[in-house]
Design a protein around this motif. Sequence first.
Motif, short mmCIF file in Angstrom:
data_model
loop_
_atom_site.label_atom_id
_atom_site.label_comp_id
_atom_site.label_asym_id
_atom_site.label_seq_id
_atom_site.Cartn_x
_atom_site.Cartn_y
_atom_site.Cartn_z
N LEU A 118 0.83 -1.20 0.00
CA LEU A 118 0.00 0.00 0.00
C LEU A 118 0.87 1.26 0.00
O LEU A 118 0.63 2.21 -0.77
CB LEU A 118 -0.92 0.00 1.21
CG LEU A 118 -1.85 1.21 1.36
CD1 LEU A 118 -2.83 1.27 0.19
CD2 LEU A 118 -2.62 1.14 2.69
N GLY A 119 1.90 1.28 0.84
CA GLY A 119 2.77 2.45 0.92
C GLY A 119 3.55 2.69 -0.36
O GLY A 119 3.70 3.84 -0.79
N SER A 120 4.05 1.63 -0.98
CA SER A 120 4.83 1.80 -2.20
C SER A 120 3.96 2.30 -3.35
O SER A 120 4.37 3.17 -4.13
CB SER A 120 5.51 0.50 -2.60
OG SER A 120 4.56 -0.53 -2.84
N VAL A 121 2.73 1.77 -3.49
CA VAL A 121 1.81 2.24 -4.53
C VAL A 121 1.49 3.71 -4.32
O VAL A 121 1.54 4.53 -5.26
CB VAL A 121 0.52 1.39 -4.54
CG1 VAL A 121 -0.54 2.02 -5.44
CG2 VAL A 121 0.82 -0.03 -4.99
N LEU A 122 1.14 4.04 -3.08
CA LEU A 122 0.81 5.43 -2.76
C LEU A 122 2.00 6.35 -3.01
O LEU A 122 1.88 7.40 -3.65
CB LEU A 122 0.36 5.52 -1.30
CG LEU A 122 -0.08 6.90 -0.81
CD1 LEU A 122 -1.32 7.34 -1.55
CD2 LEU A 122 -0.36 6.85 0.69
N GLY A 123 3.18 5.96 -2.54
CA GLY A 123 4.37 6.80 -2.72
C GLY A 123 4.75 6.98 -4.16
O GLY A 123 5.10 8.10 -4.59
N TYR A 124 4.68 5.92 -4.97
CA TYR A 124 5.10 6.00 -6.38
C TYR A 124 4.19 6.95 -7.17
O TYR A 124 4.68 7.84 -7.87
CB TYR A 124 5.07 4.61 -7.01
CG TYR A 124 5.47 4.62 -8.47
CD1 TYR A 124 6.80 4.61 -8.84
CD2 TYR A 124 4.50 4.66 -9.46
CE1 TYR A 124 7.18 4.63 -10.18
CE2 TYR A 124 4.86 4.69 -10.81
CZ TYR A 124 6.19 4.67 -11.16
OH TYR A 124 6.55 4.71 -12.49
N PHE A 125 2.88 6.76 -7.04
CA PHE A 125 1.98 7.57 -7.87
C PHE A 125 1.86 9.00 -7.35
O PHE A 125 1.61 9.93 -8.12
CB PHE A 125 0.62 6.89 -7.98
CG PHE A 125 0.66 5.69 -8.91
CD1 PHE A 125 0.75 5.86 -10.28
CD2 PHE A 125 0.64 4.41 -8.40
CE1 PHE A 125 0.81 4.77 -11.14
CE2 PHE A 125 0.70 3.30 -9.24
CZ PHE A 125 0.79 3.49 -10.62
N VAL A 126 2.04 9.22 -6.06
CA VAL A 126 2.10 10.60 -5.55
C VAL A 126 3.33 11.31 -6.12
O VAL A 126 3.26 12.49 -6.51
CB VAL A 126 2.13 10.61 -4.00
CG1 VAL A 126 2.56 11.99 -3.48
CG2 VAL A 126 0.77 10.24 -3.44
N ALA A 127 4.44 10.61 -6.19
CA ALA A 127 5.65 11.19 -6.78
C ALA A 127 5.43 11.54 -8.24
O ALA A 127 5.84 12.62 -8.71
CB ALA A 127 6.82 10.22 -6.64
N GLU A 128 4.77 10.65 -8.99
CA GLU A 128 4.49 10.93 -10.41
C GLU A 128 3.56 12.13 -10.56
O GLU A 128 3.74 12.97 -11.45
CB GLU A 128 3.86 9.70 -11.06
CG GLU A 128 4.80 8.51 -11.22
CD GLU A 128 5.82 8.72 -12.34
OE1 GLU A 128 5.96 9.86 -12.82
OE2 GLU A 128 6.48 7.75 -12.72
N ILE A 129 2.59 12.23 -9.68
CA ILE A 129 1.66 13.38 -9.72
C ILE A 129 2.42 14.67 -9.47
O ILE A 129 2.22 15.68 -10.16
CB ILE A 129 0.53 13.19 -8.68
CG1 ILE A 129 -0.41 12.06 -9.11
CG2 ILE A 129 -0.25 14.49 -8.50
CD1 ILE A 129 -1.40 11.65 -8.05
N LEU A 130 3.30 14.68 -8.52
CA LEU A 130 4.07 15.90 -8.20
C LEU A 130 5.03 16.26 -9.33
O LEU A 130 5.22 17.45 -9.64
CB LEU A 130 4.85 15.68 -6.89
CG LEU A 130 4.01 15.55 -5.62
CD1 LEU A 130 4.89 15.18 -4.44
CD2 LEU A 130 3.25 16.85 -5.34
N ILE A 131 5.64 15.25 -9.95
CA ILE A 131 6.60 15.53 -11.02
C ILE A 131 5.90 16.06 -12.27
O ILE A 131 6.33 17.05 -12.88
CB ILE A 131 7.41 14.25 -11.35
CG1 ILE A 131 8.36 13.91 -10.19
CG2 ILE A 131 8.20 14.44 -12.65
CD1 ILE A 131 9.07 12.59 -10.35
N HIS A 132 4.78 15.43 -12.63
CA HIS A 132 4.11 15.78 -13.89
C HIS A 132 2.97 16.78 -13.69
O HIS A 132 2.34 17.19 -14.69
CB HIS A 132 3.57 14.51 -14.55
CG HIS A 132 4.64 13.54 -14.95
ND1 HIS A 132 5.44 13.72 -16.05
CD2 HIS A 132 5.05 12.38 -14.37
CE1 HIS A 132 6.30 12.71 -16.14
NE2 HIS A 132 6.09 11.89 -15.12
#
Length: 476
Positions: A118-132
């Motif tokens: 759960l944490g890795s999914v949340l962390g990965y896609f939050v990072a993508e949202i912030l980058i893009h």
Amino acid sequence: MVKFSLAQLLYGFADATNSLFIEDNHPLFWLLNGTSLRDLHTVGYFMTYILAAVMFLVLGWFVYKYRKLETAGDIIVFPVLYPVFKYGLTFCIMLVGGTYFCGVSRQSFPLLMFGYILGSVLGYFVAEILIHKSFKVLHFYKGYLCYSAVILILFGGISLDVFGFVNRVPNPEEVNKVYFGYNFEEWVYYEKEKNPDYLESRYGKGYFANNQPLFLESKENIAGITELQRHLIKERKKGEGQSRYIIYSLKNGGYIIRQYNINETDQNDAASLKPIYESVEYKKSRFPAIALRPDDIKLITLNDNRSSKRPVILTGETDIQELTELLENEIIKMSYEDMVSGKSGKDQYIRISVIDNKDKETNIQIQRSFTSLIKWLKNKGYYDRFALLLDDIESVELEKADRISNSKQAVIPKRVEIKEREVIEELFNVDPSTDYNSNTITVRFNIRNSSWEKQVNIDTAVSARLKGYFGELANN
């Protein structure tokens, strides 16, 4: 959180593997904790921090000066750092998720894995949202799959112990000494840093008088500890017993650090612990009183915490000589069962305070097995002068406070008074309870001009008459 995760995946992994994890080694923590400056580190140590701070300030200035203006609103200014931010955030949030779910579930491995996912999914896609700067980032899932594959390989290797960490037990011939205690800081500053004075500055002078670090150096005890470790590795019981460190100081200058939960009341653990506990070397570390020498003693004070009687002070050479010899003999003859039973008897409240010629104090608690010492105190007439006696007790009150959910409502305790001498004697001799729950009651002994209390579990095996009083208290 990395340490927490490793502790879940690697059996025996210690809470702190070196002094870098101790917050007092970092000036920033000193400031945040309001800790006073100590002479623990050299001037060069602090100069290194100052130079590092200056270096990062200069580096930050160059980064700010040469960034592209069109990236001013981006979360990351330099695209080359995108992967570092993305996978770094994913890894950190993964650890947070695993730590949280494992903690609230009391070390459940399935929930640890759930938290990681759960944490890795949340962390990965939050990072993508912030980058893009967009919520439409699901098409970047391939990067997450690559991350997952790497993590599976990493965690799989750790869980399978491909490096042999879990099963590594040193040959006794390679070991110089072993620390077998509860306090990691104690080992760090006493053995690794060679700075025992720090422990006294932290915990107060006289720390070592009653807290001798438990180091074992005899061949028999070192071999015993390695056998104990092999047993613990074979059993792999988590969450049972008390956490202990096994830290080997090797003859080549290295260290092997492990941490296990050891259950002294478990028959299998006890079989390995018994020869260690009953050795004279172990007793000398655990019971500093065994090393007392009459010529070094100024006076001995005898006191009972339950009684308002004045302490008895011994200064005579004969009394000091006899008492120290008795103490040494009582400790040497203590069995493993005496040391781990948790039942010290009614005389556990008696304290012997020894003041040496340098005014250092050593406090000794009377154990149930010290029958010869108690007999000596009685024969000398000292026991009756300072200890609480059955005849000193006028009556006993049993008390239990009802648990009332409404905090605004006053708690009215239930009480039952007892004046039967036989029942009072039974309560006087019963061992106090160490677990405080709904079955625990307070036993108040009313003494002349004072009172004394202890907690007793109503499920304790007692006489039918005392059980009747427990029932009366419950029905009030």
